[in-house]
Enzyme design. Structure first.
Site, PDB file in Angstrom:
ATOM      1  N   GLN A   1       0.824  -1.202   0.000  1.00  0.00           N
ATOM      2  CA  GLN A   1       0.000   0.000   0.000  1.00  0.00           C
ATOM      3  C   GLN A   1       0.862   1.257   0.000  1.00  0.00           C
ATOM      4  O   GLN A   1       0.543   2.250  -0.646  1.00  0.00           O
ATOM      5  CB  GLN A   1      -0.931   0.001   1.218  1.00  0.00           C
ATOM      6  CG  GLN A   1      -1.740   1.266   1.395  1.00  0.00           C
ATOM      7  CD  GLN A   1      -2.720   1.515   0.269  1.00  0.00           C
ATOM      8  OE1 GLN A   1      -3.118   0.586  -0.423  1.00  0.00           O
ATOM      9  NE2 GLN A   1      -3.108   2.758   0.075  1.00  0.00           N
ATOM     10  N   GLU A   2       1.964   1.224   0.721  1.00  0.00           N
ATOM     11  CA  GLU A   2       2.811   2.403   0.864  1.00  0.00           C
ATOM     12  C   GLU A   2       3.530   2.767  -0.431  1.00  0.00           C
ATOM     13  O   GLU A   2       3.584   3.935  -0.806  1.00  0.00           O
ATOM     14  CB  GLU A   2       3.844   2.182   1.976  1.00  0.00           C
ATOM     15  CG  GLU A   2       3.288   2.225   3.384  1.00  0.00           C
ATOM     16  CD  GLU A   2       2.951   3.644   3.834  1.00  0.00           C
ATOM     17  OE1 GLU A   2       3.298   4.600   3.120  1.00  0.00           O
ATOM     18  OE2 GLU A   2       2.329   3.787   4.903  1.00  0.00           O
TER      19      GLU A   2
END
Length: 593
Positions: free
Chosen positions: A452-453
């Protein structure tokens, strides 16, 4: 190295079969020699590539030096051109040639007609070769040459006045605090009202959110004076409501709700819905205000199903058959297993891969040189010019090459949302195994955070200076390293996958100490900070269920972040063949937030 080993195995297997044939009695004698010949050829190719890379970097350095020192003699040109010509078969030879011509053209004089014509002829010949990705650079240089002798006329007095006006307007926009004075002093007939319209939202941000005697009346007078259209006034009201949405003045709150009903703008209605969720007041009237497009979102279908007692099970069941966070919540509400269909991604055959050989070599070399940004640009151009099935195959190829961020990028361009193995590659698996020893964080959760990052881009850097796979701020990394006795020599360490994973997982473990086995709160704190999460919990006062807390997270980014991380965690459990994959822990489900 994995590819080399695989190729070697295939060759040895074929040769072994040949040696076993009764008609080839001497083949077994030559097997060792064939092996040595193959290894020697591989080694020679490797040494050749290293030498070419060295020449590439040396010539690139010469060209940079020429530009910096404003000296590019004929002798230097001849040397660099000879070296470039020696790079036959090197994937980036034509990139370097484009750089050479860019430098040479920069030193051409306007009156050097012969030099300009020579450059045009050679660049035309290069354009005809149609070399992947580099041809547009040659075409741009030709265009530059065609205008080299055009004299730039000085700006007319009218242009100068226009530039002064634009600069003045830009200064006004850059200083939104002055807007009220600008409105008071300026003549609507001389100042472009777009300046006022564009600056208004930023002007509002200079005012305190909880200001007293809050009213739109004075801004309505501005709008009347400047003859704003109904749509322009609507946009002002939306900006005004968004800025002061949480103002505690009861008269304003009443006016706010009336305006939301009149404006029927989804972003305001959705914000009002989230307020109703955390205040535990009725939702149906606000849900009914949503547009058809917003009503079709999984989130609002979930909340509509929870309000509709008669059709609750039917609506939740339909939602639970889809992919995503709210379908997972629907399955949980129904106390049913969440079923997920994961299609298998197609792969290239050897024949299908051949047309891309040159491009793959280019991207490989760019990555070897650390030019990941340029490699991704060319990857994206490639993706934009092939069909869906080929995009899937390119994604699978990238995954197998351990170009994890390019595999993810291809899945996004293809909108291949169901192909989870492409969207969520098993990246840096060994590093996570090592980092997570003795930590109370699951591998799938840590990988979900990293995915996600950064979408698996080890060189990712945010506008806030968060860096690397797990997007750590240097200040957070430094403190985490000190608290956990981990090596950290500075910001550049965060671009190293192992270092970043060690620090990121350690930070997750620290947050787990604060919120034991609760990924909802850990993920929210990792994204927005533990202090903000503390404020949201304080506002909720221990009255909200898991779904209510997530829906009422005020930050759009953090809300989506938490939902994605929880979903990715579950997907990774499926992809890694975990027994009894779990969507939510009991701690997450049973807690009141």
């Amino acid at each position: 190295m994995k590819k080399v080993a695989l190729i070697s195995l295939c060759i040895f297997t074929a040769l072994s079969a040949f040696a076993d044939s009764p008609n080839t009695a001497t083949a077994s004698i030559n097997l060792e020699q064939e092996k040595q010949n193959w290894e020697l050829a591989q080694h020679q190719d490797y040494l050749k590539r290293l030498k070419q890379r060295e020449v590439f970097l040396q010539v690139e350095g010469l060209l940079k030096s020429a530009v910096k020192k404003q000296q590019f003699s004929e002798a230097t040109q001849n040397i660099t051109k000879t070296l470039i010509d020696s790079l036959q078969g090197y994937p980036l030879q034509y990139d370097l040639l484009a750089r050479f011509w860019e430098t040479k053209i920069a030193f051409l004089q306007n009156d050097d007609i012969q030099g300009r014509q020579q450059a045009i002829n050679e660049l035309n010949a290069l354009v005809q070769q149609n070399y992947p990705f580099v041809t547009p650079a040659f075409q741009a240089l030709l265009q530059k040459l065609s205008t080299l002798n055009e004299q730039q006329t000085s700006a007319t007095s009218d242009n100068a006045k226009e530039n002064n006006r634009v600069q003045k307007e830009q200064n006004q926009v850059e200083n939104p605090k002055q807007l009220a004075e600008i409105v008071r002093k300026s003549d609507p007939n001389t100042l472009d009202k777009t300046v006022l319209i564009d600056a208004f939202p930023r002007y509002l941000k200079t005012l305190p959110e909880q200001m007293n005697n809050l009213s739109f009346e004075s801004y309505q007078k501005w709008a009347n004076t400047w003859q704003l259209s109904e749509d322009e006034i609507k946009q002002w009201k939306i900006a005004f409501l968004n800025r002061f949405f949480d103002n505690e003045n009861t008269d304003f709150q009443k006016w706010r709700d009336e305006q939301i009903r009149q404006l029927q703008t989804d972003n305001l209605t959705e914000r009002r819905l989230r307020m109703a969720i955390w205040q535990k007041t009725e939702l149906t009237s606000w849900l009914n205000l949503l547009s058809a497009e917003s009503k079709s979102k999984q989130e609002w279908r979930y909340w509509e199903a929870k309000q509709d007692i008669l059709k609750n099970t039917k609506k939740l069941t339909a939602l639970s058959k889809e992919r995503g966070f709210y379908p997972m919540l629907a399955a949980t509400q129904l106390k049913q297993a969440y079923q997920l269909n994961v299609p298998i991604a197609p792969s290239f055959t050897q024949a299908e891969q051949l047309p891309f050989k040159q491009v793959f070599a280019m991207i490989t070399e760019l990555r070897e040189l650390g030019r990941n940004g340029l490699a991704k640009q060319r990857w994206r151009i490639l993706l934009d010019n092939v069909d869906f099935t080929t995009q899937l195959k390119l994604s699978e190829y990238a995954k197998n090459q351990q170009w994890f961020e390019l595999a993810v990028d291809a899945s996004i361009v293809a909108k291949a949302w169901d192909y989870l193995s492409l969207r969520l590659p098993n990246a840096y698996s060994e590093y996570f195994n090592a980092a997570l020893q003795n930590l109370n964080i699951s591998k799938t959760f840590a990988m979900a955070i990293a995915r996600q990052e950064s979408a698996w881009n080890p060189m990712a850097q945010s506008s806030a200076n968060a860096r690397g796979l797990m997007q750590l701020l240097p200040s957070t990394a430094k403190l985490t390293a000190e608290n956990n006795q981990l090596p950290y020599q500075g910001e550049q360490d965060l671009f190293k996958p192992l270092n970043n994973i060690l620090l990121g997982t350690a930070h997750l473990n620290e947050l787990n100490g604060k919120y034991p086995n609760n990924r909802i709160l850990i993920a929210a704190a990792y994204n927005a900070g533990a202090n903000r999460v503390g404020k949201w919990l304080s506002r909720a006062s221990g009255k909200l269920a898991l779904d209510e807390f997530v829906a009422s997270i005020p930050f759009y980014e953090t809300r989506g972040y938490v939902q994605n991380v929880v979903a990715y965690d579950f997907y990774y459990q499926i992809l890694q063949n975990k027994e009894n994959p779990q969507i939510f822990s009991q701690e997450e489900l049973n807690r009141l937030y």
